[in-house]
Design a protein around this motif. Structure first.
Motif, short mmCIF file in Angstrom:
data_model
loop_
_atom_site.label_atom_id
_atom_site.label_comp_id
_atom_site.label_asym_id
_atom_site.label_seq_id
_atom_site.Cartn_x
_atom_site.Cartn_y
_atom_site.Cartn_z
N SER A 120 -16.87 1.34 -3.07
CA SER A 120 -16.99 2.61 -2.45
C SER A 120 -16.56 3.41 -3.62
O SER A 120 -17.25 4.76 -4.10
CB SER A 120 -16.18 2.90 -1.34
N LYS B 271 -19.19 5.93 -5.18
CA LYS B 271 -18.72 7.58 -5.47
C LYS B 271 -19.02 8.06 -6.85
O LYS B 271 -19.37 9.06 -7.21
CB LYS B 271 -17.47 7.74 -4.90
N ILE C 270 -20.40 1.10 3.02
CA ILE C 270 -19.64 0.43 2.19
C ILE C 270 -18.28 0.21 2.50
O ILE C 270 -17.60 1.31 2.56
CB ILE C 270 -19.70 1.32 0.50
N VAL C 271 -18.00 -1.08 2.53
CA VAL C 271 -16.46 -1.14 3.13
C VAL C 271 -15.71 -1.66 2.01
O VAL C 271 -14.22 -2.00 2.25
CB VAL C 271 -16.41 -2.20 4.35
N SER C 272 -16.22 -2.12 0.98
CA SER C 272 -15.35 -2.66 -0.14
C SER C 272 -14.70 -1.63 -0.82
O SER C 272 -15.19 -0.49 -1.26
CB SER C 272 -16.08 -3.25 -1.38
N ARG C 273 -13.56 -1.42 -1.04
CA ARG C 273 -12.88 -0.32 -1.75
C ARG C 273 -13.33 -0.12 -3.00
O ARG C 273 -13.76 0.97 -3.56
CB ARG C 273 -11.19 -0.59 -1.94
N THR D 135 -1.68 -1.13 -3.85
CA THR D 135 -2.13 0.21 -4.28
C THR D 135 -0.95 1.29 -4.14
O THR D 135 -1.28 2.34 -4.30
CB THR D 135 -3.46 0.48 -2.89
N LEU E 75 -22.75 8.33 -7.92
CA LEU E 75 -23.28 9.60 -7.21
C LEU E 75 -22.72 10.65 -7.80
O LEU E 75 -23.69 11.72 -8.30
CB LEU E 75 -23.21 9.50 -5.72
N THR F 5 -22.03 0.23 8.82
CA THR F 5 -20.92 0.58 8.44
C THR F 5 -20.57 0.76 6.79
O THR F 5 -19.77 0.40 6.06
CB THR F 5 -19.79 -0.88 8.49
N ILE G 296 -14.57 7.00 1.94
CA ILE G 296 -15.48 7.15 0.90
C ILE G 296 -16.91 6.86 0.90
O ILE G 296 -17.74 7.55 0.69
CB ILE G 296 -14.97 6.43 -0.57
N SER G 297 -17.14 5.93 1.80
CA SER G 297 -18.49 5.57 2.14
C SER G 297 -18.98 6.42 3.15
O SER G 297 -20.36 6.83 2.79
CB SER G 297 -18.28 4.25 2.78
N PHE H 164 -7.03 5.71 -0.45
CA PHE H 164 -7.90 4.46 -0.87
C PHE H 164 -8.96 4.18 0.07
O PHE H 164 -9.37 3.03 0.03
CB PHE H 164 -6.92 3.41 -1.25
N CYS H 165 -9.04 5.05 1.17
CA CYS H 165 -9.99 4.32 2.18
C CYS H 165 -11.63 4.25 1.94
O CYS H 165 -12.12 5.22 1.77
CB CYS H 165 -9.90 5.35 3.43
N SER H 166 -11.82 2.94 1.84
CA SER H 166 -13.23 3.00 1.57
C SER H 166 -14.20 3.33 2.58
O SER H 166 -15.26 3.73 2.31
CB SER H 166 -13.64 1.38 1.20
N MET H 167 -13.65 3.19 3.93
CA MET H 167 -14.76 3.68 4.78
C MET H 167 -14.92 5.46 4.85
O MET H 167 -15.99 5.80 4.78
CB MET H 167 -13.93 3.55 6.54
N ARG I 62 -15.43 1.32 14.55
CA ARG I 62 -14.56 1.36 13.11
C ARG I 62 -14.78 2.02 12.11
O ARG I 62 -13.97 2.75 11.43
CB ARG I 62 -14.66 -0.17 12.81
N PHE I 63 -16.15 2.28 11.75
CA PHE I 63 -16.58 3.06 10.61
C PHE I 63 -16.21 4.46 10.67
O PHE I 63 -16.16 5.39 9.86
CB PHE I 63 -18.12 2.86 10.44
N GLU J 108 -18.52 9.64 2.92
CA GLU J 108 -18.97 10.75 2.19
C GLU J 108 -20.29 10.38 1.45
O GLU J 108 -20.95 11.12 1.20
CB GLU J 108 -18.00 11.15 1.19
N VAL J 109 -20.49 9.19 0.83
CA VAL J 109 -21.46 8.74 0.29
C VAL J 109 -22.73 8.92 1.16
O VAL J 109 -23.66 9.50 0.73
CB VAL J 109 -21.28 7.27 -0.21
N SER K 217 0.88 -1.24 0.14
CA SER K 217 0.12 0.25 0.11
C SER K 217 0.77 1.18 0.23
O SER K 217 2.15 1.15 -0.10
CB SER K 217 -0.73 -0.10 1.02
N CYS L 180 -5.14 0.50 3.32
CA CYS L 180 -5.43 1.22 2.12
C CYS L 180 -4.73 2.39 1.92
O CYS L 180 -4.16 2.90 0.66
CB CYS L 180 -6.73 1.62 1.94
#
Lengths: 625, 625
Positions: A348, A352, A342-345, A263, A355, A340, B584-585, B579-582, B535-536, B587-588, A234, B575
């Motif tokens: 998400s 994003k 969306i936790v999948s990179r 990544t 949207l 939680t 991004i999520s 790259f943080c999916s949390m 966590r989230f 923000e969604v 990473s 990540c």
């Protein structure tokens, strides 16, 4: 890699611990129908049973071997040169591929032309292959044409593990029948069976024509349950050499496939090193790299950038792509009230994007274009579950299942192109909701293989998520999941190091094997029975060597009883010499057998007499010690 | 104990690591109906949600606390004096016990008179209690008389964990209903519910009148799933102080009961130290000590020696006895053709005795005499599974199930005496055969609580049997098993050290909690939800502290991102920041909520407009970092 100025191609070395054969093990090859079709297995040799327990010899135990040439003392290993292209002739002989004069991907060409990357580069001799115009080079396509490829034959031999020999020796007699939950496990795997499963879409053979180094394997619920190990650096951690080390270490302990989830910097170069040295299929998540290419700004992703990334990776030899094409615009709001989100990179990123543009996902809209690329290189889909639950609270919700239904639609489209597909699954799911996941996946996706992360059956044990997920993995494997994506102790907390990789792999080998046993996979119990017999007979070294991790078993034993003599002792440190139940039990058995004792005669007839004899002859319990 | 000449009573110290409160945790007590009835719980405090994610405060999470006074900074801990006798008044007030002027057991008296044991002795001030002639002091007896004891009230409060408060806060709303497999989980545990479950035999309260130090707990499938940790030395390893350290360490991480399986020197003295310092019930296998008394010669065992051992241990305060009274003469030949014969130590001792004398087991024949002893001290039966399978091959065979049927008979006899009973179970069992064990146990033993070792779902992973068995334990817990006996990584290989004890305990806490979730135990998901929310929201410290092992979680995180600042970062090392999916999520979610987006309006109406606003306002993805 301590200094990136030195040239990796001059200094890279494989970790010596990864190339030693496992103890009392040797690489054996089973010859197929052509001279270049030799299927590797690991034979674990055993010592003879002690004389006072029968004195018989104990046969070699054959186990599935994912370690490739690394554990073959005859093989020449040089990671700077990569592995031999085992499948090279098979691919060329089919006459449907062409060697390109240059890489198709614009990104690859820029990368290759950049001299500052020279120190990191693998080598440049290779030219990529691609299907000739109008040709489809997927294993599914061949299967549907009725062709049994060398890959299919290789797999049939590999999965069988000389089952017929074991059967003739009577080694299958003590196996429980199992409960298969609808899987159709044949008594022997034939090449035709492999072909048919692939043709039906129930199994996939991830095998990119640009990854000729791989030893073919299959993922499907009517075969042995497989496991995947994730590696990859990473932005904050790890180097190329570390990743190669994790690869060789991971397959040593049993990873059936590897996903490179890098990544960080040098994703392209890292991947090249990994693929050229990997005897197992390599998967990636191309959106990670595509996002790097647009500076991390999800909204800036375009189909063109993504497409070039797919081709870049396909021409390197990636065997399967995780593609989150099931995350559709209308799914995104379904996640808003989750614990939680969306936790999948990948999920998400796509959410994003959808949207921000208020548009349908470009992955979904270009799905047929993607299929065109996949079939030109035989890259398999691993349709990503971008909306998988990240907590038990979110399990099996509308977002997750809505996406799964879309994945079912996409499966049908891929199959229309004869492109191989597996489906990714959750995530965090309490035990009682696991089966619903498996059943729904089988229904929605017409039995395409399921490939799950865990699932983790509780959220409360950061630091132990190999275990929280290993429980769910064993269960879903039993219910029909074809491949289990490992989770390491570092999940949620950090990047796994080499030891974490091993812990994750062993945990998942346990889960996969437990699933094989519960399904009743023919021959699955042979290794358990051999190990248990060794344990009962105090063949300590055999007990260690037959286990998934001989090194750890031996070192744990030696912590309490370090001396060599303890490894031939008829007792162990748990009970000590005076208390050994195995020892007592052996005496019971000897007695019972010697007297031809059975349940009826024992109770009915002269047991008093026999008992007196026993007392006279047996004396004290532990006179041997 | 480096030198046995020094007096333990002068030098023994509790391990300092075992008495520190867990991070961000404090001991709280819930007051019951009498002033001396204060039920301990652990409250884990949380930080507030970051302002940009809502800024709300997060309530304390209450968790079941097995650690006793050790984690209470107010408590005075001195293992040389033992714990305070919490239940002393409760027991005396019932008016049915008498204090004996001397120990009843001849062995105890000899031991106490032996000056060479002085250095090892705990202290001598205590006099044993026993039921007055004709009285029965078992919790089952009180329950059947309709009496709610303070122990039952204590348990009701303890099991509830202030569930009503959590319910009023809405914390139970996201919990999945679960699948209880016939368990009857009430919405709240009342003292009357506890009483009734004990009266019916569906639950037991192991609580010897000579162990007033214990904090009452209950074992039954309509309550939280419990776990047991085994400790104890053997002839080849370990000392008294090591065992005390394992005790305090084990309960710190969540052991609900402890079994002292010592087989080495000084069994009697070791046990005294353990019981006097244990806030959790202590179980033993008396036949181990009885065998020591006859020099390890099973045939020399007699009812008199065994009887004296039972009384010796009952007067010390052992709360439950594993007694292998189900191994009958006619079962023994059923094991002769097994892969691993008899693997239970107790089972093999009794099998040997039966065969040698060709007589029915003296434990079986004297079962009513044993009941008389049990009810005079309120010792509970843990009816041992002496014929449990030691390999998957032997699972669910005639020997195992034959014994289980006998245990069912014995349960009825014990209940006739109002003696509490739980039933021990296997062993090594492949996944698909686990449920049959649970169902058969419920039927044969009329719902008496089941207490299983694992089961281990495969034999092939020595060194990892905490995991092979944790899988089976989670499943059988879900199916209805009331208590899970832990297995450590050293199983089959050596005696567990302190770290192994912790690994075993945490693994089994995972299994037990996963079972509670799957059964739908009310409130079980509160901790999962809190941890996942933390966590989230990138509340790293809260995530660590809410976990089963905060220390390991924190150290794993710090391996990759050691700086303090990383623990407030809105990303993690997996990540990296881009790259943080949390992230991004989140923000969604913010976006979706801000725009009052829901599934229907999102698709139907002005999303283009909203999307443009978002693009204008949001800009780059990661501008916060």
């Amino acid at each position: 890699m301590t200094d990136e100025i030195s040239y990796l191609k001059d200094c890279a070395r494989v970790d010596s611990a990864a190339v030693e054969p496992l103890p009392s093990s040797r690489k054996v090859y089973v010859q197929g129908s052509r001279s270049d079709l030799r299927v590797p297995m690991r034979a674990i040799s055993q010592s003879i049973t002690p004389t006072d327990m029968g004195g018989e010899s104990n046969p070699d135990v054959l186990v599935y071997d994912t370690s490739g040439p690394y554990t073959d003392p005859e093989a020449r290993i040089d990671i700077r040169k990569g592995l031999d292209p085992l499948r090279g002739d098979w691919i060329r002989e089919r006459g449907d591929v062409e060697q390109l004069s240059r890489y198709t991907s614009a990104f690859t060409r820029r990368r290759n032309a950049d001299p500052t990357l020279d120190p990191l580069r693998f080598f440049e001799g290779r030219k990529p292959l691609r299907a000739k115009a109008g040709k489809n080079v997927s294993q599914m396509h061949y299967a549907r044409q009725g062709t049994i490829t060398p890959e299919m034959e290789f797999i049939a031999i590999r999965e069988n593990l000389k089952l017929q020999e074991a059967r003739e020796r009577g080694l299958l007699e003590s196996q429980h029948p199992g409960q298969s939950h609808g899987a159709s496990l044949p008594g022997a795997i034939t090449p035709e069976f492999v072909r048919n499963e692939v043709a039906q879409g129930r199994a996939i053979i991830p095998a990119n024509i640009n990854h000729p180094e791989l030893e073919p394997m299959i993922i499907g619920r009517n075969f042995l349950v497989k496991i995947n190990g994730n590696i990859g650096n990473s932005a904050v951690s790890s180097s190329i050499e570390d990743e190669i080390e994790k690869l060789t270490w991971g397959i040593r302990w049993g990873a059936d496939t590897i996903m490179d989830l890098s990544t960080g910097k040098h994703i392209h170069e890292t991947r090249e090193w990994i693929i050229r040295n990997s005897p197992v299929p390599v998967g990636t998540v191309p959106i990670y790299q595509a996002l790097e290419k647009v500076g991390g700004v999800a909204e800036d992703l375009t189909w063109d950038i993504f497409r070039d990334t797919l081709i870049e990776q396909a021409e390197q030899g990636v065997d399967y792509f995780t593609i989150h094409a099931g995350v559709r615009l209308h799914h995104v709001p379904l996640t808003a009230n989750r614990v939680t989100g969306i936790v999948s990179r990948g999920g998400s990123i796509m959410a994003k994007w959808c949207l921000a543009h208020h548009r349908e996902s470009f992955l979904y809209e270009h799905f047929e274009d993607i299929c065109q690329i996949m079939k030109a290189y035989d890259v398999s889909f691993s349709l990503g579950d971008g909306l998988r639950p990240g907590s038990v609270a979110d399990a099996n919700d509308a977002a997750q299942f809505g996406e799964l239904e879309t994945l079912g639609e996409l499966t049908k489209i891929a199959w229309k192109h004869d492109v191989q597909v597996m489906i990714e699954g959750p995530g965090h799911v309490p035990m009682h909701l696991i089966k619903e996941n498996m059943d729904k996946q089988l229904t929605c996706c017409d039995e395409a293989p399921f490939y799950t992360l865990g699932p983790l059956v509780t959220d409360i044990a950061p630091g132990y998520d190999h275990i929280t997920s290993g429980i769910g993995a064993a269960m879903i494997g039993w219910y029909g999941c074809a491949m289990l994506c490992y989770v390491t102790p570092k999940e949620h907390l950090g990047l796994p190091n080499k030891e974490d990789v091993k812990t994750g792999i062993i945990t998942y080998k346990i889960a996969a094997h437990a699933a094989d046993l519960a399904k009743g996979h023919p021959g699955a119990q042979v290794r358990d029975d051999a190990l248990s017999k060794a344990r009962f007979e105090f063949r300590w070294e055999d007990q260690f060597n037959l286990g998934l991790d001989p090194d750890t078993a031996r070192s744990f034993h030696d912590e309490t009883l370090p001396k060599e003599s303890a490894k031939v002792a008829h007792f162990c440190s748990m009970c000590g010499p005076k208390f050994c139940s195995m020892q007592i039990s052996q005496e019971v058995r000897d007695y019972a057998r010697a007297r031809d004792l059975d349940e009826n005669s024992a109770l009915a007839t002269g047991m008093q007499e026999k008992s007196r004899e026993f007392m006279e002859s047996g004396g004290k319990l532990y006179d041997k010690i």
